[in-house]
Enzyme design. Structure first.
Site, PDB file in Angstrom:
ATOM      1  N   HIS A 170       0.814  -1.222   0.000  1.00  0.00           N
ATOM      2  CA  HIS A 170       0.000   0.000   0.000  1.00  0.00           C
ATOM      3  C   HIS A 170       0.849   1.275   0.000  1.00  0.00           C
ATOM      4  O   HIS A 170       0.328   2.369  -0.233  1.00  0.00           O
ATOM      5  CB  HIS A 170      -0.900   0.049   1.242  1.00  0.00           C
ATOM      6  CG  HIS A 170      -1.988  -0.982   1.261  1.00  0.00           C
ATOM      7  ND1 HIS A 170      -2.867  -1.152   0.213  1.00  0.00           N
ATOM      8  CD2 HIS A 170      -2.344  -1.906   2.193  1.00  0.00           C
ATOM      9  CE1 HIS A 170      -3.725  -2.138   0.512  1.00  0.00           C
ATOM     10  NE2 HIS A 170      -3.424  -2.611   1.694  1.00  0.00           N
ATOM     11  N   ASP A 173      -4.970 -12.608   3.323  1.00  0.00           N
ATOM     12  CA  ASP A 173      -6.208 -12.082   3.895  1.00  0.00           C
ATOM     13  C   ASP A 173      -7.431 -12.328   3.007  1.00  0.00           C
ATOM     14  O   ASP A 173      -8.536 -11.900   3.347  1.00  0.00           O
ATOM     15  CB  ASP A 173      -6.081 -10.591   4.263  1.00  0.00           C
ATOM     16  CG  ASP A 173      -5.258  -9.800   3.277  1.00  0.00           C
ATOM     17  OD1 ASP A 173      -4.990 -10.310   2.169  1.00  0.00           O
ATOM     18  OD2 ASP A 173      -4.883  -8.654   3.609  1.00  0.00           O
ATOM     19  N   HIS A 213      -6.562  -6.959  -0.494  1.00  0.00           N
ATOM     20  CA  HIS A 213      -6.688  -5.511  -0.705  1.00  0.00           C
ATOM     21  C   HIS A 213      -5.939  -5.098  -1.970  1.00  0.00           C
ATOM     22  O   HIS A 213      -4.982  -5.768  -2.382  1.00  0.00           O
ATOM     23  CB  HIS A 213      -6.133  -4.764   0.511  1.00  0.00           C
ATOM     24  CG  HIS A 213      -6.780  -5.183   1.803  1.00  0.00           C
ATOM     25  ND1 HIS A 213      -6.169  -6.017   2.715  1.00  0.00           N
ATOM     26  CD2 HIS A 213      -8.012  -4.919   2.285  1.00  0.00           C
ATOM     27  CE1 HIS A 213      -6.996  -6.239   3.730  1.00  0.00           C
ATOM     28  NE2 HIS A 213      -8.131  -5.585   3.489  1.00  0.00           N
ATOM     29  N   ASP A 245      -3.068 -10.416  -2.390  1.00  0.00           N
ATOM     30  CA  ASP A 245      -3.614  -9.901  -1.131  1.00  0.00           C
ATOM     31  C   ASP A 245      -5.061  -9.465  -1.383  1.00  0.00           C
ATOM     32  O   ASP A 245      -5.395  -9.016  -2.484  1.00  0.00           O
ATOM     33  CB  ASP A 245      -2.770  -8.704  -0.687  1.00  0.00           C
ATOM     34  CG  ASP A 245      -3.120  -8.186   0.691  1.00  0.00           C
ATOM     35  OD1 ASP A 245      -2.366  -8.457   1.636  1.00  0.00           O
ATOM     36  OD2 ASP A 245      -4.156  -7.489   0.811  1.00  0.00           O
TER      37      ASP A 245
HETATM   38 ZN    ZN Z   1      -4.323  -6.949   2.672  1.00  0.00          ZN
END
Ligand code: ZN
Length: 365
Positions: free
Chosen positions: A141, A266, A180, A178
């Protein structure tokens, strides 16, 4: 050749902030042991599990690397690094969004990045067949000058730029599974034609305002970024279909020198920050898929860096399945939810709906 496992005890010492889950403590939010979901435990327990099963004996265990400043500077401006270092020396703090750090947090983040730099470099030099970096804090991120989502340095981008600067690779694929969106990696390489960034993620999770399918890169990098946003609830079959029907073709046609995975766990079925239904077997089969692609395209060169994954119970088993596959070891850690999660998968109607989404994305490519 062997599989490298890069870890450093110091990565488990990163911490900071006063959080209860995702919420800053204060008002009606009672303080809580453990703080942010991004705690050391899920990672430490993965390391412990491979020690306990003996899988570690089949891996080439390495560690102890801090990324050099010149490596960090290829991605992060000096102004960001200097401010981070000053705050770290002064006891820690917060420079972005959900990225608290304590005293020495700068050096700990540099160790995390350094593990990825060393792992990718070892694979590209032919020293290892493939490698896994248990980098913490995570990186995908982090923007060049703005840390967010637990990520303080862009570990994989730093590793890729270091490898390219040393002439070890020209063309790189980053596949981010991931749950996200890999917004930091995307932003860093958005106009770069030599780094194909692919992110499979849960739509409208984090960040809320990035990760659209229509964001395909810009300038010289137009068409070299691919987001695959999926509805909440996608499980084993859906993930494998996405890999088979979208990701594989994209990687093949790009012809990379190495495949790099932003490996978050995740998307697993009991993760507190995701709403997907992947299992340990899902991650194992996806690893098989990327290994087969790497064998076909780039002499097997594959490197993974740990990203998210917040189930302290399940992440170790997901990671063990990946590492067993990468190394070809016979040492197993049977999925403790293996009787349950295969039954808690989406029904045929939802899988058919997901297939319509995949078909629509394929048609638009
Ligand atoms: Zn994540």
């Amino acid at each position: 050749m062997s599989t490298g496992f890069f870890f450093d005890e110091r990565c488990f010492w990163h911490g900071g902030g006063n959080y209860a889950g995702m919420l800053p403590v204060g008002g009606l939010v009672q303080p809580m042991n453990g703080g942010l979901p991004e705690s050391p435990e899920s990672k430490r327990r993965l390391k412990n599990l491979i020690d306990v099963t003996g899988l570690a004996r089949d891996l080439d265990m390495r560690g102890g690397f801090e990324a050099a400043r010149e490596d960090l500077l290829r991605v992060h401006p000096a102004s960001y690094l200097d401010a981070f270092k000053a705050m770290s020396d002064a006891g820690g703090g917060e420079m972005g969004r959900r990225t608290p750090f304590g005293p020495g947090g700068y050096e700990l983040a540099a160790v995390s990045a350094g593990l990825s730099v060393a792992a990718l470099g070892a694979v590209l030099r032919g020293d290892l067949r493939n490698a896994y970096a248990l980098s913490r804090p995570p990186g995908h991120h982090c923007l060049p000058d703005y840390p967010n989502g637990f990520c303080l340095m862009a570990n994989l981008a730093i590793a890729i730029e270091a490898a390219r600067a040393k002439g070890l690779a020209d063309r790189v694929v980053v596949l981010d599974w991931d749950v996200h969106h890999g917004n930091g990696t995307e932003a860093i390489f958005y106009e770069d034609p030599d780094v194909l960034t692919i992110s499979i993620h849960q739509e409208r999770n984090y960040p809320m305002d990035t990760g659209a399918f229509t964001d395909r890169g810009a300038g010289a990098g137009a068409g070299v970024n691919l987001n695959i946003p999926l509805p909440a609830g996608v499980g084993h079959a859906g993930y494998l279909a996405v890999m088979d029907q979208i990701v594989a073709d994209q990687i093949r046609s790009f012809a990379p020198d190495v495949i790099v995975i932003a490996c978050g766990f995740d998307a697993a079925a009991i993760d507190p920050l995701g709403r997907m239904l992947a299992t340990a077997e899902t991650f194992q089969v996806m690893t098989q898929q990327v290994m087969a692609l790497a064998d076909d395209l780039c002499d097997g060169r594959l490197m993974m860096a740990h990203e998210g994954g917040y189930s302290e119970v399940y992440v170790p088993f997901c990671g063990h399945h990946v590492l067993q596959e990468m190394s070809g070891s016979t040492v197993t850690a049977p999925d403790p939810f293996g009787e349950v999660f295969p039954l808690r998968q989406p029904g045929p109607a939802f899988d058919a709906f997901v297939q319509t989404q995949i078909d629509a994305m394929r048609a638009a490519l």
